[in-house]
Design a protein around this motif. Structure first.
Motif, PDB file in Angstrom:
ATOM      1  N   VAL A  30      -3.084 -37.452 -14.603  1.00  0.00           N
ATOM      2  CA  VAL A  30      -3.299 -38.320 -13.455  1.00  0.00           C
ATOM      3  C   VAL A  30      -4.330 -37.739 -12.498  1.00  0.00           C
ATOM      4  CG1 VAL A  30      -2.189 -39.249 -11.404  1.00  0.00           C
ATOM      5  CG2 VAL A  30      -1.033 -39.370 -13.577  1.00  0.00           C
ATOM      6  N   ILE A  31      -4.293 -36.401 -12.262  1.00  0.00           N
ATOM      7  CA  ILE A  31      -5.077 -35.844 -11.159  1.00  0.00           C
ATOM      8  C   ILE A  31      -6.372 -35.190 -11.633  1.00  0.00           C
ATOM      9  CG2 ILE A  31      -5.053 -34.146  -9.324  1.00  0.00           C
ATOM     10  CD1 ILE A  31      -2.233 -34.656  -8.864  1.00  0.00           C
ATOM     11  N   VAL A  32      -6.326 -34.467 -12.766  1.00  0.00           N
ATOM     12  CA  VAL A  32      -7.507 -33.692 -13.161  1.00  0.00           C
ATOM     13  C   VAL A  32      -8.510 -34.557 -13.910  1.00  0.00           C
ATOM     14  CG1 VAL A  32      -8.275 -31.769 -14.591  1.00  0.00           C
ATOM     15  CG2 VAL A  32      -6.241 -31.535 -13.190  1.00  0.00           C
ATOM     16  N   LEU A  33      -7.979 -35.415 -14.818  1.00  0.00           N
ATOM     17  CA  LEU A  33      -8.851 -36.128 -15.750  1.00  0.00           C
ATOM     18  C   LEU A  33      -9.916 -37.007 -15.093  1.00  0.00           C
ATOM     19  CD1 LEU A  33      -8.378 -35.230 -18.517  1.00  0.00           C
ATOM     20  CD2 LEU A  33      -7.256 -37.347 -19.059  1.00  0.00           C
ATOM     21  N   PRO A  34      -9.642 -37.734 -13.984  1.00  0.00           N
ATOM     22  CA  PRO A  34     -10.711 -38.550 -13.395  1.00  0.00           C
ATOM     23  C   PRO A  34     -11.933 -37.749 -12.969  1.00  0.00           C
ATOM     24  CG  PRO A  34      -8.621 -39.219 -12.512  1.00  0.00           C
ATOM     25  CD  PRO A  34      -8.360 -38.004 -13.321  1.00  0.00           C
ATOM     26  N   PHE A  35     -11.751 -36.439 -12.699  1.00  0.00           N
ATOM     27  CA  PHE A  35     -12.886 -35.646 -12.239  1.00  0.00           C
ATOM     28  C   PHE A  35     -13.652 -34.986 -13.372  1.00  0.00           C
ATOM     29  CE2 PHE A  35     -12.256 -36.109  -7.818  1.00  0.00           C
ATOM     30  CZ  PHE A  35     -10.899 -36.235  -7.621  1.00  0.00           C
ATOM     31  N   VAL A  36     -13.245 -35.234 -14.617  1.00  0.00           N
ATOM     32  CA  VAL A  36     -13.866 -34.601 -15.773  1.00  0.00           C
ATOM     33  C   VAL A  36     -14.768 -35.627 -16.441  1.00  0.00           C
ATOM     34  CG1 VAL A  36     -13.280 -33.852 -18.105  1.00  0.00           C
ATOM     35  CG2 VAL A  36     -12.096 -32.876 -16.168  1.00  0.00           C
ATOM     36  N   GLU A  37     -15.999 -35.235 -16.845  1.00  0.00           N
ATOM     37  CA  GLU A  37     -16.932 -36.231 -17.426  1.00  0.00           C
ATOM     38  C   GLU A  37     -16.326 -36.832 -18.683  1.00  0.00           C
ATOM     39  OE1 GLU A  37     -18.607 -32.790 -15.615  1.00  0.00           O
ATOM     40  OE2 GLU A  37     -18.345 -32.867 -17.790  1.00  0.00           O
ATOM     41  N   SER A  38     -16.737 -38.074 -18.993  1.00  0.00           N
ATOM     42  CA  SER A  38     -16.081 -38.794 -20.091  1.00  0.00           C
ATOM     43  C   SER A  38     -16.374 -38.208 -21.459  1.00  0.00           C
ATOM     44  CB  SER A  38     -16.497 -40.267 -20.083  1.00  0.00           C
ATOM     45  OG  SER A  38     -17.353 -40.534 -19.025  1.00  0.00           O
ATOM     46  N   ASP A  39     -17.398 -37.330 -21.592  1.00  0.00           N
ATOM     47  CA  ASP A  39     -17.660 -36.819 -22.934  1.00  0.00           C
ATOM     48  C   ASP A  39     -17.135 -35.397 -23.119  1.00  0.00           C
ATOM     49  OD1 ASP A  39     -21.223 -36.307 -22.235  1.00  0.00           O
ATOM     50  OD2 ASP A  39     -19.400 -35.853 -21.122  1.00  0.00           O
ATOM     51  N   HIS A  40     -16.341 -34.911 -22.132  1.00  0.00           N
ATOM     52  CA  HIS A  40     -15.729 -33.586 -22.280  1.00  0.00           C
ATOM     53  C   HIS A  40     -14.664 -33.630 -23.372  1.00  0.00           C
ATOM     54  CE1 HIS A  40     -13.644 -29.885 -21.063  1.00  0.00           C
ATOM     55  NE2 HIS A  40     -14.709 -29.607 -20.350  1.00  0.00           N
ATOM     56  N   VAL A  41     -14.463 -32.501 -24.080  1.00  0.00           N
ATOM     57  CA  VAL A  41     -13.540 -32.500 -25.221  1.00  0.00           C
ATOM     58  C   VAL A  41     -12.084 -32.655 -24.777  1.00  0.00           C
ATOM     59  CG1 VAL A  41     -13.126 -30.010 -25.254  1.00  0.00           C
ATOM     60  CG2 VAL A  41     -13.098 -31.303 -27.392  1.00  0.00           C
ATOM     61  N   LEU A  42     -11.798 -32.403 -23.461  1.00  0.00           N
ATOM     62  CA  LEU A  42     -10.415 -32.470 -22.983  1.00  0.00           C
ATOM     63  C   LEU A  42      -9.832 -33.867 -23.148  1.00  0.00           C
ATOM     64  CD1 LEU A  42      -8.407 -30.547 -21.613  1.00  0.00           C
ATOM     65  CD2 LEU A  42      -9.183 -31.444 -19.423  1.00  0.00           C
ATOM     66  N   HIS A  43     -10.707 -34.888 -23.079  1.00  0.00           N
ATOM     67  CA  HIS A  43     -10.199 -36.259 -23.113  1.00  0.00           C
ATOM     68  C   HIS A  43      -9.527 -36.602 -24.431  1.00  0.00           C
ATOM     69  CE1 HIS A  43     -11.578 -38.132 -19.344  1.00  0.00           C
ATOM     70  NE2 HIS A  43     -12.507 -37.206 -19.363  1.00  0.00           N
TER      71      HIS A  43
END
Lengths: 85, 92
Positions: A30-43
């Protein structure tokens, strides 16, 4: 007084670990993911964000169903047949 | 002002702040990530409260000491009470 039995300790610790994992995953989702670019492997490790609202909703519905079913079973067992005159 | 009114006031302030950020009521045009974080906030707080409750219950279950003597004493007291009530005619 002895410490809690082995089963109690195992159950308690597994509850603690499970809730910590759930809290961490949900917080990152909820909190971290919106600030991570959409092509980062975390997604890759997280479902689409709509599910972060739908899944708790489904869990709440299931919880209410379980409580209702439990109540219904208990009340069914305790029904008294009416006396016949 | 009663406690209930104070709580309602505080809660409505929080709800107003959340609605302001989530639905952009004042046209502040905040950056998109902040709006995406603010929107599920009520649900997120509920889930974290549930996790905290679960963790507390689990921790207390794991650390509650086993009281064997108290358990035996309780069982004996239950037996005594049953006998006593049976003598007085209560059917169990």
């Amino acid at each position: 007084m002895l410490p809690a039995t082995r089963v109690d300790q195992a159950v308690g610790m597994s509850l603690v670990v499970f809730s910590l994992l759930l809290f961490t995953y949900y917080s990152v989702w909820v909190i971290v993911l919106p600030f991570v670019e959409s092509d980062h492997v975390l997604h890759i490790y997280f479902l689409p964000r709509e599910y972060s609202v739908i899944l708790p909703g489904i869990a709440a519905v299931i919880l209410l169903l379980c409580i209702g079913a439990f109540t219904a079973v208990i009340m069914w067992k305790h029904r008294k047949p009416k006396k016949v005159d | 002002m009663t406690k209930l009114l104070q709580w309602l006031f505080g809660v409505s302030l929080l709800v107003a702040g959340w609605a302001l950020v989530s639905f952009d009521l004042l046209d502040l045009k905040l950056p998109q990530p902040y709006r995406e974080v603010a929107w599920p906030m009520p649900l997120y707080l509920l889930v974290s409260f549930g996790c905290y409750s679960l963790a507390t219950v689990g921790y207390r279950v794991a650390t509650f000491n086993d009281c064997e003597e108290a358990a035996k004493e309780l069982q004996e007291q239950i037996k005594e009470a049953r006998e006593d009530l049976r003598k007085r005619g209560l059917k169990m």
